[in-house]
Design a protein around this motif. Structure first.
Motif, PDB file in Angstrom:
ATOM      1  N   GLU A  71       0.285  12.681   5.765  1.00 49.01           N
ATOM      2  CA  GLU A  71       0.567  13.573   4.635  1.00 49.01           C
ATOM      3  C   GLU A  71      -0.084  13.014   3.366  1.00 49.01           C
ATOM      4  O   GLU A  71      -0.610  13.775   2.543  1.00 49.01           O
ATOM      5  CB  GLU A  71       2.070  13.717   4.449  1.00 49.01           C
ATOM      6  CG  GLU A  71       2.455  14.657   3.336  1.00 49.01           C
ATOM      7  CD  GLU A  71       3.961  14.776   3.158  1.00 49.01           C
ATOM      8  OE1 GLU A  71       4.360  15.539   2.262  1.00 49.01           O
ATOM      9  OE2 GLU A  71       4.731  14.127   3.892  1.00 49.01           O
ATOM     10  N   ARG A  72      -0.099  11.715   3.219  1.00 50.84           N
ATOM     11  CA  ARG A  72      -0.723  11.083   2.041  1.00 50.84           C
ATOM     12  C   ARG A  72      -2.225  11.365   2.005  1.00 50.84           C
ATOM     13  O   ARG A  72      -2.791  11.675   0.961  1.00 50.84           O
ATOM     14  CB  ARG A  72      -0.457   9.584   2.069  1.00 50.84           C
ATOM     15  CG  ARG A  72      -1.039   8.867   0.894  1.00 50.84           C
ATOM     16  CD  ARG A  72      -0.666   7.410   0.899  1.00 50.84           C
ATOM     17  NE  ARG A  72      -1.309   6.751  -0.222  1.00 50.84           N
ATOM     18  CZ  ARG A  72      -1.753   5.529  -0.200  1.00 50.84           C
ATOM     19  NH1 ARG A  72      -1.591   4.781   0.877  1.00 50.84           N
ATOM     20  NH2 ARG A  72      -2.326   5.009  -1.245  1.00 50.84           N
ATOM     21  N   LYS A  80      -2.803  14.911   0.904  1.00 50.51           N
ATOM     22  CA  LYS A  80      -2.576  15.068  -0.536  1.00 50.51           C
ATOM     23  C   LYS A  80      -3.714  14.453  -1.353  1.00 50.51           C
ATOM     24  O   LYS A  80      -4.064  14.965  -2.416  1.00 50.51           O
ATOM     25  CB  LYS A  80      -1.230  14.476  -0.921  1.00 50.51           C
ATOM     26  CG  LYS A  80      -0.083  15.345  -0.447  1.00 50.51           C
ATOM     27  CD  LYS A  80       1.267  14.817  -0.859  1.00 50.51           C
ATOM     28  CE  LYS A  80       2.358  15.754  -0.377  1.00 50.51           C
ATOM     29  NZ  LYS A  80       3.688  15.272  -0.701  1.00 50.51           N
ATOM     30  N   GLU A  81      -4.310  13.367  -0.864  1.00 49.10           N
ATOM     31  CA  GLU A  81      -5.476  12.777  -1.546  1.00 49.10           C
ATOM     32  C   GLU A  81      -6.643  13.759  -1.541  1.00 49.10           C
ATOM     33  O   GLU A  81      -7.350  13.897  -2.537  1.00 49.10           O
ATOM     34  CB  GLU A  81      -5.881  11.467  -0.878  1.00 49.10           C
ATOM     35  CG  GLU A  81      -4.966  10.304  -1.175  1.00 49.10           C
ATOM     36  CD  GLU A  81      -5.342   9.057  -0.385  1.00 49.10           C
ATOM     37  OE1 GLU A  81      -6.371   9.053   0.318  1.00 49.10           O
ATOM     38  OE2 GLU A  81      -4.579   8.076  -0.470  1.00 49.10           O
TER      39      GLU A  81
END
Length: 129
Positions: free
Chosen positions: A110-111, A114-115
């Motif tokens: 998920e990170r 989002k990046e």
């Protein structure tokens, strides 16, 4: 029966722009891309962060209406959003794409999504008319 349900994956979703400039000095416009119709929903699954121009997407092909995985220009997409993907064929295509790498699905988090959501819009230059 729980083992048959695919695990949802966080994805970056976008749509193909209607008018895309191309050619020398970007004077000509075309509707959609050669591979995707305008407005086609695509799942952005990877990027080339050092180059700041290209992204890897999964979407329904204009001709065959089958899912394809292809690298396109980041400037060809609009309306980016982060969503959970529940579609089994898209989830399995994402998993197969990242299984080719040594780290596998560990990078696709998920990170990471989002990046990409923060970084990709910054690549697109505002159109001057």
């Amino acid at each position: 029966m729980d083992h048959l349900k695919p695990t949802p994956l966080w994805t970056l979703v976008a749509n193909i722009k209607e008018n895309i400039r191309h050619g020398e000095e970007k004077l000509q416009t075309r509707i959609g891309t050669k591979q995707f119709s305008a407005g086609t929903k695509v799942y952005i699954i990877d990027w080339f962060a050092g180059m700041c121009k290209d992204i890897t997407v999964i979407g329904l092909s204009r001709d065959t209406k089958r899912l394809i995985t292809i690298v396109i220009r980041a400037e060809w997409v609009e309306n980016l959003r982060v969503k959970l993907c529940y579609t089994p064929t898209v989830c399995s295509t994402i998993t197969a794409y990242f299984d080719k790498e040594e780290s596998g699905m560990q990078r696709y988090t998920e990170r990471f999504v989002k990046e990409m959501f923060i970084g990709i819009p910054q690549w697109n230059e505002p159109e001057s008319i």
